[in-house]
Design a protein around this motif. Structure first.
Motif, PDB file in Angstrom:
ATOM      1  N   ILE A  77     -15.837  -8.001  -5.933  1.00 44.25           N
ATOM      2  CA  ILE A  77     -16.186  -9.540  -6.449  1.00 44.25           C
ATOM      3  C   ILE A  77     -17.425  -9.702  -7.136  1.00 44.25           C
ATOM      4  CG2 ILE A  77     -16.836 -11.734  -5.123  1.00 44.25           C
ATOM      5  CD1 ILE A  77     -14.772 -10.534  -2.615  1.00 44.25           C
ATOM      6  N   SER A  78     -18.388  -9.139  -6.542  1.00 43.28           N
ATOM      7  CA  SER A  78     -19.569  -9.471  -7.661  1.00 43.28           C
ATOM      8  C   SER A  78     -19.279  -8.268  -8.981  1.00 43.28           C
ATOM      9  CB  SER A  78     -20.512  -7.706  -6.702  1.00 43.28           C
ATOM     10  OG  SER A  78     -20.607  -6.508  -7.279  1.00 43.28           O
ATOM     11  N   ASN A  79     -18.561  -7.636  -9.301  1.00 41.12           N
ATOM     12  CA  ASN A  79     -18.033  -7.317 -11.102  1.00 41.12           C
ATOM     13  C   ASN A  79     -17.626  -8.700 -11.934  1.00 41.12           C
ATOM     14  OD1 ASN A  79     -18.930  -4.432 -10.713  1.00 41.12           O
ATOM     15  ND2 ASN A  79     -17.194  -3.487 -10.006  1.00 41.12           N
ATOM     16  N   ILE A  80     -16.186  -9.439 -10.773  1.00 38.05           N
ATOM     17  CA  ILE A  80     -15.950 -10.389 -10.991  1.00 38.05           C
ATOM     18  C   ILE A  80     -16.685 -11.501 -11.766  1.00 38.05           C
ATOM     19  CG2 ILE A  80     -14.605 -11.768 -10.895  1.00 38.05           C
ATOM     20  CD1 ILE A  80     -12.981 -10.048  -9.353  1.00 38.05           C
ATOM     21  N   MET A  81     -18.117 -11.217 -10.962  1.00 45.23           N
ATOM     22  CA  MET A  81     -19.174 -12.985 -10.957  1.00 45.23           C
ATOM     23  C   MET A  81     -19.303 -12.253 -12.055  1.00 45.23           C
ATOM     24  SD  MET A  81     -19.625 -14.103  -6.950  1.00 45.23           S
ATOM     25  CE  MET A  81     -20.785 -14.903  -7.543  1.00 45.23           C
ATOM     26  N   TYR A  82     -20.051 -11.460 -11.972  1.00 43.46           N
ATOM     27  CA  TYR A  82     -21.233 -10.706 -13.665  1.00 43.46           C
ATOM     28  C   TYR A  82     -19.958 -10.803 -14.501  1.00 43.46           C
ATOM     29  CZ  TYR A  82     -23.614  -7.490 -16.413  1.00 43.46           C
ATOM     30  OH  TYR A  82     -24.714  -7.606 -17.004  1.00 43.46           O
ATOM     31  N   ALA A  83     -19.041 -10.339 -14.602  1.00 41.78           N
ATOM     32  CA  ALA A  83     -17.885 -10.692 -16.083  1.00 41.78           C
ATOM     33  C   ALA A  83     -17.942 -11.738 -15.784  1.00 41.78           C
ATOM     34  CB  ALA A  83     -16.531  -9.770 -15.534  1.00 41.78           C
ATOM     35  N   GLN A  84     -18.259 -12.864 -15.340  1.00 37.57           N
ATOM     36  CA  GLN A  84     -17.360 -13.675 -15.387  1.00 37.57           C
ATOM     37  C   GLN A  84     -18.987 -15.031 -15.986  1.00 37.57           C
ATOM     38  OE1 GLN A  84     -15.756 -15.754 -11.588  1.00 37.57           O
ATOM     39  NE2 GLN A  84     -14.409 -15.469 -12.083  1.00 37.57           N
ATOM     40  N   LYS A  85     -20.055 -14.302 -15.761  1.00 36.54           N
ATOM     41  CA  LYS A  85     -21.780 -14.864 -16.227  1.00 36.54           C
ATOM     42  C   LYS A  85     -21.275 -14.416 -17.875  1.00 36.54           C
ATOM     43  CE  LYS A  85     -26.545 -15.183 -15.040  1.00 36.54           C
ATOM     44  NZ  LYS A  85     -27.111 -14.293 -14.703  1.00 36.54           N
ATOM     45  N   LYS A  86     -21.803 -15.614 -18.169  1.00 33.68           N
ATOM     46  CA  LYS A  86     -22.127 -15.247 -19.663  1.00 33.68           C
ATOM     47  C   LYS A  86     -23.525 -15.068 -20.279  1.00 33.68           C
ATOM     48  CE  LYS A  86     -18.614 -18.139 -21.846  1.00 33.68           C
ATOM     49  NZ  LYS A  86     -17.947 -19.146 -23.150  1.00 33.68           N
ATOM     50  N   LEU A  87     -23.292 -14.243 -21.144  1.00 34.20           N
ATOM     51  CA  LEU A  87     -24.210 -13.588 -21.576  1.00 34.20           C
ATOM     52  C   LEU A  87     -24.677 -14.246 -22.654  1.00 34.20           C
ATOM     53  CD1 LEU A  87     -22.504  -9.993 -23.088  1.00 34.20           C
ATOM     54  CD2 LEU A  87     -25.172 -10.094 -20.932  1.00 34.20           C
ATOM     55  N   ASN A  88     -26.458 -14.209 -22.274  1.00 33.03           N
ATOM     56  CA  ASN A  88     -27.265 -15.245 -23.892  1.00 33.03           C
ATOM     57  C   ASN A  88     -27.068 -14.773 -24.868  1.00 33.03           C
ATOM     58  OD1 ASN A  88     -28.701 -17.113 -21.300  1.00 33.03           O
ATOM     59  ND2 ASN A  88     -29.485 -15.410 -20.553  1.00 33.03           N
ATOM     60  N   LEU A 136     -29.712  -9.222 -28.069  1.00 34.70           N
ATOM     61  CA  LEU A 136     -29.457  -8.274 -25.635  1.00 34.70           C
ATOM     62  C   LEU A 136     -31.265  -7.684 -26.094  1.00 34.70           C
ATOM     63  CD1 LEU A 136     -26.445  -6.854 -26.547  1.00 34.70           C
ATOM     64  CD2 LEU A 136     -26.226  -8.828 -25.642  1.00 34.70           C
ATOM     65  N   LEU A 137     -31.079  -7.192 -26.823  1.00 39.85           N
ATOM     66  CA  LEU A 137     -33.296  -7.475 -27.202  1.00 39.85           C
ATOM     67  C   LEU A 137     -33.637  -7.638 -26.372  1.00 39.85           C
ATOM     68  CD1 LEU A 137     -33.166  -4.716 -30.233  1.00 39.85           C
ATOM     69  CD2 LEU A 137     -32.880  -3.988 -27.664  1.00 39.85           C
ATOM     70  N   GLU A 138     -33.952  -9.068 -27.301  1.00 42.17           N
ATOM     71  CA  GLU A 138     -34.712 -10.247 -26.730  1.00 42.17           C
ATOM     72  C   GLU A 138     -34.468 -10.328 -24.801  1.00 42.17           C
ATOM     73  OE1 GLU A 138     -36.492 -12.140 -28.031  1.00 42.17           O
ATOM     74  OE2 GLU A 138     -37.430 -12.020 -30.061  1.00 42.17           O
ATOM     75  N   GLU A 139     -33.698 -10.258 -24.952  1.00 42.67           N
ATOM     76  CA  GLU A 139     -32.838 -11.341 -23.113  1.00 42.67           C
ATOM     77  C   GLU A 139     -33.042  -9.698 -22.304  1.00 42.67           C
ATOM     78  OE1 GLU A 139     -31.020 -13.766 -20.559  1.00 42.67           O
ATOM     79  OE2 GLU A 139     -32.082 -13.378 -22.417  1.00 42.67           O
ATOM     80  N   SER A 140     -32.907  -8.245 -22.696  1.00 44.09           N
ATOM     81  CA  SER A 140     -33.624  -7.375 -22.019  1.00 44.09           C
ATOM     82  C   SER A 140     -35.056  -6.818 -21.757  1.00 44.09           C
ATOM     83  CB  SER A 140     -33.567  -5.572 -22.975  1.00 44.09           C
ATOM     84  OG  SER A 140     -34.174  -5.854 -24.241  1.00 44.09           O
ATOM     85  N   LYS A 141     -35.590  -7.707 -22.267  1.00 44.43           N
ATOM     86  CA  LYS A 141     -37.330  -8.053 -22.282  1.00 44.43           C
ATOM     87  C   LYS A 141     -37.788  -8.800 -20.575  1.00 44.43           C
ATOM     88  CE  LYS A 141     -39.083  -9.152 -26.395  1.00 44.43           C
ATOM     89  NZ  LYS A 141     -39.249 -10.155 -27.282  1.00 44.43           N
ATOM     90  N   LYS A 179     -33.211  -2.826 -19.433  1.00 41.57           N
ATOM     91  CA  LYS A 179     -32.243  -3.523 -19.733  1.00 41.57           C
ATOM     92  C   LYS A 179     -31.140  -4.258 -20.102  1.00 41.57           C
ATOM     93  CE  LYS A 179     -32.664  -0.540 -15.002  1.00 41.57           C
ATOM     94  NZ  LYS A 179     -31.906  -0.317 -14.104  1.00 41.57           N
ATOM     95  N   ILE A 180     -30.470  -3.754 -20.967  1.00 42.83           N
ATOM     96  CA  ILE A 180     -29.077  -4.068 -21.761  1.00 42.83           C
ATOM     97  C   ILE A 180     -27.832  -3.412 -20.960  1.00 42.83           C
ATOM     98  CG2 ILE A 180     -27.562  -4.181 -23.130  1.00 42.83           C
ATOM     99  CD1 ILE A 180     -30.432  -3.535 -25.700  1.00 42.83           C
ATOM    100  N   PRO A 181     -26.976  -4.316 -20.461  1.00 46.75           N
ATOM    101  CA  PRO A 181     -26.021  -4.044 -19.601  1.00 46.75           C
ATOM    102  C   PRO A 181     -25.089  -3.567 -20.288  1.00 46.75           C
ATOM    103  CG  PRO A 181     -26.034  -6.388 -19.046  1.00 46.75           C
ATOM    104  CD  PRO A 181     -27.263  -6.204 -20.664  1.00 46.75           C
ATOM    105  N   ALA A 182     -23.792  -2.452 -20.089  1.00 50.07           N
ATOM    106  CA  ALA A 182     -22.725  -1.923 -20.553  1.00 50.07           C
ATOM    107  C   ALA A 182     -22.015  -2.610 -20.989  1.00 50.07           C
ATOM    108  CB  ALA A 182     -22.628  -0.727 -19.573  1.00 50.07           C
ATOM    109  N   MET A 183     -21.977  -2.321 -22.235  1.00 52.05           N
ATOM    110  CA  MET A 183     -20.585  -3.705 -22.887  1.00 52.05           C
ATOM    111  C   MET A 183     -19.790  -3.104 -23.661  1.00 52.05           C
ATOM    112  SD  MET A 183     -22.712  -6.970 -23.933  1.00 52.05           S
ATOM    113  CE  MET A 183     -24.200  -6.168 -22.602  1.00 52.05           C
TER     114      MET A 183
END
Length: 749
Positions: free
Chosen positions: A12-23, A123-128, A132-136
């Protein structure tokens, strides 16, 4: 049981993470999220075989916060694999893979690599936040080949460094075309060595119009000389190429030529003298289609083509009055000699002759949709700005088109409540409206749709005095354009997109960009409610933070909290603002309502307003808001060449003795007062009786603010017919074109 529960929780947590859009903006076409993440080191190891210029761009963007060092591919944390090119493949596609150990980019072109870097930078901006940058795995490519922004440097000039900043903004959000509007009535901005007077004389004007157009005031200050040398243009083109952006120059013809004619009056139909325009608008003096004019333009284009390697050369073609051509013996002889139908045919002759020359140089022309007048040149592409019809007509006849309709793509329009925004040209084009745009018209089938090259936004600078204001007008709207152009926008998910926009503001803050914060301000919408109206307020933030007053006072944190649309039973002023943690966070919005017996009733229009000026639709005429003559924003409906025929249903018999409505005059923008108006009443919506009629003189005497005594009436239906001025007469801006009719609130007392 515990293990099963934990497994389900993990799924469930993986699904929720997948559904959350990256910035990310624009959002990629496809993202797969994987387990783990890449920890961003203090020093990022770059493979030594990365494309050099693009990688230098990456280093420049992050040199202050992230260090880089070269490394062998086996040890590198950022590696690149050049894929073999395939026939028919999108050259801007890329694959970006993030694993816990490294980041890999794959593409068949350096252009694809550069676009992948833009995603990586975000992604680097968001990693601040957590390092970390999520694996994808991102597999991505744009939907449209033409993703453009335009900049007018004629009305107001911008330096080379400012133009480069503008190009950087395009690159950040994966736009790939910079349309540089270099010549117009108010200034000639490109050095042409064969014709030095173009910049000696045409690059300056004696003064400039200031404030709203209706004020007709001027600053009395000489403007210019301002222009770009050929060396500067080469520098800008090279700078853009390094960012994989094509610079498309625009040399206006046959209209918008006063600056050129001020330098070379012999190219006109009359003797002049001429001067660069100090007003905004459209002017009768245009290039005369004689041999010496074509020789001049060919010589100019020779130098332009040497400076710009773009496939397309933009030749304008818009807003060309035919007044001088009608009065010119040479033009009339040319029409007869070439068996042309009329002056519109002469415009087509002009464009086709220029196209033939540009084609002979191995280039193609693109022009505004008026180049369709009299028949489209054989290989021309159309930039559809007056609406979508130009693009539809072009695509159906197998000509390429770029969609840039004013209703969605004119960034000189207001983006928030006009009362709390800087002076703008007019119209109302907020962020959500741009995001809702689909560049493929519904009228086109799949085969025809292939001729839509893409989408572009335009920034005309009549009311934009400096580069800080340029930034304000394009941001954050450029972000919505970028996602529309990339093909991943979805208006149903606008609020989610809005969140990503707000997240990008921190990047703009670091860059010291003066972006508009209209997104935080209160947005008001009038809606029908219980036979009258209510005022619906919203903001990008939590609506619980909205406070409002109805007595004209400034809202405070102690004012009434907004919960539901506010009923407006009588004439009053609503003032509203957004508060957070007890502090005022938005501008104070103010809306005055004038209530009559028509307010909130049902209205039908026989002809619909222009898409550019149709915000709120027919209901705008009964929403209780009187239009501001200095702001052609949300409160007026605009009709080009059409009459207003409005029928209002009171639902029950209603007594009244007065009918009022407003029209507008702004001849510089082709807006003329109505020619006449008639008032009718009916009890069955079939048989109408005329009760009042007024003509042009009465309308002019009232300056468009019409209040008519119609005697004692008691009726169920009211019909108001307001006649458009028709074709604009000679001696006026836009002569021979269809006049605009702007109409506002129709009320009865």
């Amino acid at each position: 049981m515990t293990r099963l529960f934990l497994a389900l929780l993990l799924i469930i947590s993986n699904i929720m993470y997948a559904q959350k859009k990256l910035n990310l903006i624009p959002y990629p076409q496809n993202i797969e999220t994987h387990d783990g993440s890449f920890t961003v080191p203090e020093v990022l190891k770059l493979s030594n075989d990365l494309p050099q210029k693009e990688t230098e761009y990456l280093k420049k963007r992050f040199s202050m916060v992230l260090k880089f060092q070269g490394a062998k591919k086996a040890d590198a944390q950022l590696i690149y694999t050049r894929l073999p090119e395939k026939s028919g493949e999108n050259k801007e596609s890329y694959i970006l893979t993030v694993t816990p150990k490294q980041i890999q980019i794959q593409s068949s072109t350096q252009q694809g690599y550069f676009l992948a870097l833009q995603t990586l930078i975000q992604l680097l901006e968001e990693s601040k936040k957590d390092g970390k940058i999520p694996a994808m795995k991102i597999e991505d490519q744009p939907k449209f080949a033409w993703r453009g922004m335009h900049l007018d440097v004629c009305r107001h000039f911008f330096t080379v460094d400012e133009v480069k900043q503008y190009i950087d903004y395009l690159a950040m959000y994966k736009l790939n075309t910079f349309h540089w509007h270099l010549t117009d009535d108010q200034g000639w901005r490109i050095e042409i060595k064969k014709y030095p007077k173009l910049t000696e004389i045409g690059s300056k004007r004696k003064e400039s119009m200031i404030g709203a157009y209706v004020d007709n005031t001027f600053d009395g200050k000489p403007y210019g000389p301002y222009f770009y040398t050929q060396e500067q243009i080469k520098d800008v083109v090279k700078y853009a190429q390094e960012r994989h952006i094509t610079v498309v120059p625009e040399i206006e013809m046959p209209g918008h030529a006063l600056a050129a004619l001020s330098a070379y009056p012999e190219l006109a139909c009359t003797k002049g003298p001429f001067e660069s325009a100090t007003k905004w608008g459209v002017f009768d003096d245009v290039f005369c289609p004689k041999d010496e004019t074509f020789k001049f333009l060919e010589n100019v284009l020779d130098e332009v083509i040497q400076l710009f390697p773009s496939q397309y050369i933009h030749i304008g073609g818009d807003e060309c009055p035919k007044t001088r051509w009608k009065e010119c013996a040479h033009c009339q002889d040319l029409i007869k000699k070439n068996n042309l139908k009329d002056e519109h045919g002469l415009q087509s002759y002009f464009i086709q002759r220029i196209e033939k020359y540009i084609n002979s140089k191995g280039r193609k022309i693109i022009g505004w949709d008026e180049i369709l007048e009299g028949g489209l040149a054989p290989n021309a592409a159309v930039m559809s700005w007056t609406g979508v019809n130009g693009g539809i007509e072009a695509a159906k006849s197998k000509h390429f088109a770029v969609m840039t309709p004013g209703a969605f793509c004119y960034f000189d329009h207001y983006q928030g409540d006009p009362q709390s925004e800087p002076n703008a040209f007019g119209g109302f084009t907020p962020l959500d409206k741009i995001y809702s745009y689909n560049p493929i018209p519904e009228e086109l089938n799949a085969e025809q749709a292939k001729y839509i090259l893409g989408v572009q936004a335009n920034l005309w600078t009549e009311y934009i005095l400096d580069f800080k204001q340029v930034q304000y007008m394009i941001f954050p709207r450029l972000m919505a354009l970028s996602e529309v152009a990339w093909g991943t926008s979805d208006s149903k998910n606008y609020k989610e997109f809005e969140g990503r926009v707000i997240n990008q503001f921190k990047v703009l803050d670091k860059m010291n960009v003066n972006y508009a914060k209209s997104i935080y301000n209160i947005s008001g919408k009038v809606i029908p409610a219980n036979g009258g109206i209510a005022y619906e307020l919203s903001t990008s933030q939590n609506s619980n933070g909205i406070r409002y007053t109805l007595d004209g006072s400034i809202p405070t944190i102690s004012s009434q909290t907004y919960q539901n649309p506010i009923a407006i039973p009588n004439s009053l002023t609503v003032k509203s603002a957004y508060f957070e943690d007890g502090q005022l966070k938005s501008a104070v919005s103010s809306q005055q309502f004038t209530i009559s017996k028509t307010t909130g009733k049902t209205i039908t229009l026989e002809q619909q307003p222009s898409e550019n000026y149709s915000f709120g639709g027919a209901f705008t005429l009964l929403d209780g808001i009187i239009g501001n003559v200095r702001q052609l924003g949300k409160t007026w409906l605009g009709f080009q060449g059409k009459d207003v025929v409005a029928t209002i249903d009171f639902e029950t018999k209603t007594a009244f003795t007065e009918v009022y409505f407003n029209t507008l005059e702004n001849k510089g923008s082709w807006i003329h007062l109505a020619k006449s108006a008639q008032i009718y009443v009916s009890d069955d919506n079939k048989n109408f009786t005329k009760i009042k009629e007024i003509g042009k003189e009465e309308i002019q005497k009232a300056n468009g603010k019409i209040l008519l005594n119609v005697g004692k009436q008691n009726t169920k239906y009211l019909k108001v017919v307001i006649e458009n001025a028709g074709i604009i007469p000679a001696g006026n801006p836009g002569a021979d074109s269809k006049a605009w009719l702007f109409v506002d609130e129709i009320g009865v007392n």
